[in-house]
Design a protein around this motif. Structure first.
Motif, PDB file in Angstrom:
ATOM      1  N   ALA A   1      -2.083 -10.846  23.529  1.00 10.09           N
ATOM      2  CA  ALA A   1      -1.406  -9.731  22.874  1.00 10.09           C
ATOM      3  C   ALA A   1      -1.774  -9.743  21.396  1.00 10.09           C
ATOM      4  CB  ALA A   1       0.104  -9.864  23.039  1.00 10.09           C
ATOM      5  N   ASN A   2      -1.757  -8.567  20.800  1.00  9.18           N
ATOM      6  CA  ASN A   2      -2.026  -8.481  19.366  1.00  9.18           C
ATOM      7  C   ASN A   2      -0.706  -8.491  18.602  1.00  9.18           C
ATOM      8  OD1 ASN A   2      -4.832  -8.300  19.522  1.00  9.18           O
ATOM      9  ND2 ASN A   2      -4.705  -6.123  19.992  1.00  9.18           N
ATOM     10  N   VAL A   3      -0.702  -9.202  17.496  1.00 11.93           N
ATOM     11  CA  VAL A   3       0.490  -9.211  16.668  1.00 11.93           C
ATOM     12  C   VAL A   3       0.052  -9.031  15.207  1.00 11.93           C
ATOM     13  CG1 VAL A   3       0.522 -11.744  16.472  1.00 11.93           C
ATOM     14  CG2 VAL A   3       2.622 -10.471  16.136  1.00 11.93           C
ATOM     15  N   SER A   4       0.806  -8.200  14.493  1.00 12.79           N
ATOM     16  CA  SER A   4       0.492  -7.976  13.080  1.00 12.79           C
ATOM     17  C   SER A   4       0.963  -9.155  12.251  1.00 12.79           C
ATOM     18  CB  SER A   4       1.194  -6.712  12.576  1.00 12.79           C
ATOM     19  OG  SER A   4       0.770  -5.597  13.293  1.00 12.79           O
ATOM     20  N   SER A   5       0.280  -9.390  11.140  1.00 11.75           N
ATOM     21  CA  SER A   5       0.713 -10.462  10.255  1.00 11.75           C
ATOM     22  C   SER A   5       0.613 -10.013   8.802  1.00 11.75           C
ATOM     23  CB  SER A   5      -0.123 -11.712  10.486  1.00 11.75           C
ATOM     24  OG  SER A   5      -1.448 -11.470  10.110  1.00 11.75           O
ATOM     25  N   ILE A   6       1.316 -10.733   7.947  1.00 13.93           N
ATOM     26  CA  ILE A   6       1.297 -10.411   6.523  1.00 13.93           C
ATOM     27  C   ILE A   6       1.106 -11.694   5.733  1.00 13.93           C
ATOM     28  CG2 ILE A   6       3.775 -10.638   6.018  1.00 13.93           C
ATOM     29  CD1 ILE A   6       3.501  -7.970   4.389  1.00 13.93           C
ATOM     30  N   GLU A   7       0.507 -11.564   4.568  1.00 16.43           N
ATOM     31  CA  GLU A   7       0.280 -12.679   3.673  1.00 16.43           C
ATOM     32  C   GLU A   7       0.605 -12.170   2.272  1.00 16.43           C
ATOM     33  OE1 GLU A   7      -3.570 -14.527   4.627  1.00 16.43           O
ATOM     34  OE2 GLU A   7      -3.597 -15.171   2.541  1.00 16.43           O
ATOM     35  N   ILE A   8       1.610 -12.763   1.659  1.00 15.95           N
ATOM     36  CA  ILE A   8       2.016 -12.330   0.314  1.00 15.95           C
ATOM     37  C   ILE A   8       1.723 -13.478  -0.647  1.00 15.95           C
ATOM     38  CG2 ILE A   8       3.925 -11.531  -1.136  1.00 15.95           C
ATOM     39  CD1 ILE A   8       5.345 -10.653   1.485  1.00 15.95           C
TER      40      ILE A   8
ATOM     41  N   GLY B   1      -6.768  16.918   7.505  1.00 16.63           N
ATOM     42  CA  GLY B   1      -7.519  17.007   6.263  1.00 16.63           C
ATOM     43  C   GLY B   1      -7.061  16.105   5.134  1.00 16.63           C
ATOM     44  N   SER B   2      -5.988  15.326   5.347  1.00 18.63           N
ATOM     45  CA  SER B   2      -5.557  14.413   4.284  1.00 18.63           C
ATOM     46  C   SER B   2      -6.621  13.353   4.055  1.00 18.63           C
ATOM     47  CB  SER B   2      -4.237  13.722   4.650  1.00 18.63           C
ATOM     48  OG  SER B   2      -3.181  14.649   4.641  1.00 18.63           O
ATOM     49  N   GLU B   3      -6.810  13.007   2.813  1.00 18.18           N
ATOM     50  CA  GLU B   3      -7.806  11.995   2.468  1.00 18.18           C
ATOM     51  C   GLU B   3      -7.088  10.641   2.351  1.00 18.18           C
ATOM     52  OE1 GLU B   3      -8.680  10.378  -0.571  1.00 18.18           O
ATOM     53  OE2 GLU B   3     -10.608   9.705   0.240  1.00 18.18           O
ATOM     54  N   GLU B   4      -5.763  10.727   2.198  1.00 18.58           N
ATOM     55  CA  GLU B   4      -4.942   9.525   1.998  1.00 18.58           C
ATOM     56  C   GLU B   4      -3.592   9.753   2.671  1.00 18.58           C
ATOM     57  OE1 GLU B   4      -5.477   7.281  -1.868  1.00 18.58           O
ATOM     58  OE2 GLU B   4      -3.428   7.990  -2.122  1.00 18.58           O
ATOM     59  N   VAL B   5      -3.072   8.720   3.347  1.00 14.50           N
ATOM     60  CA  VAL B   5      -1.748   8.813   3.973  1.00 14.50           C
ATOM     61  C   VAL B   5      -0.953   7.574   3.576  1.00 14.50           C
ATOM     62  CG1 VAL B   5      -0.469   8.875   6.163  1.00 14.50           C
ATOM     63  CG2 VAL B   5      -2.606  10.155   5.940  1.00 14.50           C
ATOM     64  N   VAL B   6       0.308   7.776   3.191  1.00 13.86           N
ATOM     65  CA  VAL B   6       1.161   6.670   2.762  1.00 13.86           C
ATOM     66  C   VAL B   6       2.222   6.405   3.833  1.00 13.86           C
ATOM     67  CG1 VAL B   6       2.693   5.815   0.957  1.00 13.86           C
ATOM     68  CG2 VAL B   6       0.823   7.363   0.365  1.00 13.86           C
ATOM     69  N   ILE B   7       2.306   5.146   4.264  1.00 22.53           N
ATOM     70  CA  ILE B   7       3.309   4.741   5.253  1.00 22.53           C
ATOM     71  C   ILE B   7       4.416   4.010   4.509  1.00 22.53           C
ATOM     72  CG2 ILE B   7       3.725   3.343   7.314  1.00 22.53           C
ATOM     73  CD1 ILE B   7       0.703   3.549   7.891  1.00 22.53           C
ATOM     74  N   LYS B   8       5.667   4.473   4.669  1.00 23.64           N
ATOM     75  CA  LYS B   8       6.793   3.824   3.989  1.00 23.64           C
ATOM     76  C   LYS B   8       7.826   3.348   4.989  1.00 23.64           C
ATOM     77  CE  LYS B   8       6.574   6.365  -0.371  1.00 23.64           C
ATOM     78  NZ  LYS B   8       7.369   7.054  -1.419  1.00 23.64           N
TER      79      LYS B   8
ATOM     80  N   ALA C   1       5.999  -0.739  10.252  1.00 24.90           N
ATOM     81  CA  ALA C   1       5.062  -0.049   9.356  1.00 24.90           C
ATOM     82  C   ALA C   1       3.718  -0.777   9.332  1.00 24.90           C
ATOM     83  CB  ALA C   1       5.652   0.037   7.949  1.00 24.90           C
ATOM     84  N   VAL C   2       3.775  -2.114   9.307  1.00 21.89           N
ATOM     85  CA  VAL C   2       2.544  -2.904   9.325  1.00 21.89           C
ATOM     86  C   VAL C   2       1.823  -2.703  10.666  1.00 21.89           C
ATOM     87  CG1 VAL C   2       1.593  -5.248   9.270  1.00 21.89           C
ATOM     88  CG2 VAL C   2       3.415  -4.609   7.673  1.00 21.89           C
ATOM     89  N   ASP C   3       2.580  -2.726  11.763  1.00 15.81           N
ATOM     90  CA  ASP C   3       1.987  -2.448  13.080  1.00 15.81           C
ATOM     91  C   ASP C   3       1.293  -1.083  13.077  1.00 15.81           C
ATOM     92  OD1 ASP C   3       2.905  -4.800  14.197  1.00 15.81           O
ATOM     93  OD2 ASP C   3       4.654  -3.890  15.168  1.00 15.81           O
ATOM     94  N   THR C   4       1.955  -0.082  12.524  1.00 14.30           N
ATOM     95  CA  THR C   4       1.402   1.277  12.496  1.00 14.30           C
ATOM     96  C   THR C   4       0.053   1.292  11.783  1.00 14.30           C
ATOM     97  OG1 THR C   4       3.639   2.217  12.468  1.00 14.30           O
ATOM     98  CG2 THR C   4       1.846   3.660  11.758  1.00 14.30           C
ATOM     99  N   ALA C   5       0.013   0.689  10.595  1.00 16.01           N
ATOM    100  CA  ALA C   5      -1.241   0.665   9.828  1.00 16.01           C
ATOM    101  C   ALA C   5      -2.336  -0.055  10.595  1.00 16.01           C
ATOM    102  CB  ALA C   5      -1.003  -0.017   8.479  1.00 16.01           C
TER     103      ALA C   5
END
Lengths: 92, 92
Positions: free
Chosen positions: B79-86, A28-35, A44-48
């Motif tokens: 394969a899939n790989v995550s990426s980031i752009e800052i 039921g969460s409307e928002e989840v924060v990954i830290k 963490a980026v992979d998870t998202a």
């Protein structure tokens, strides 16, 4: 409990954090924060990305923040470690 | 050259990317983009944080994006790989 919807990513396999996030939304969460901190940031980026692309296409990234935290080592010495916070939310 | 202000973060020490970013700004760039994939993502975050906190307090984070890229392995498997752009920019 304001921190209830926060998932802390550490050294476990990505899928265990993916499952934790999906479970939060299903409860039921409307928002989840990954830290995460340090080397776990990539995970963490992979998870998202896995949550969004493979399991919950109705979830979007609402915000991404990076910052620096000071941690104390075993000998009491201080070190800086980078951290990330990814806010996922249900598409409105 | 639109990609001129992009720094790709890989396996070198963080300070070499920090130096690259600072040099870009010193050469007149108003905005510098830090990109990384997979395990280098943590190092990209470190790079942005060190630039901002230790070298250029007049630089701010303008945007952070994460995404998934498909890469082809040596055997042709995908394969899939995550990426980031800052995106870093001079404070206005």
């Amino acid at each position: 409990m304001p921190e209830d919807n926060v998932i802390y990513v550490g050294n476990k396999p990505v899928m265990s954090y993916v499952l934790a996030v999906v479970t939060q939304f299903n409860n039921g969460s409307e928002e989840v924060v990954i830290k995460a901190r340090g080397r776990s940031i990539s995970r963490a980026v992979d998870t998202a990305e896995v949550v969004r692309n493979k399991f919950m296409p109705n979830v979007e990234i609402r915000d991404i923040k990076i910052s620096t935290e000071e941690i104390e080592g075993e000998g009491g010495q201080k070190a800086n470690v980078s951290s990330i916070e990814i806010v996922l939310g249900l598409k409105r």
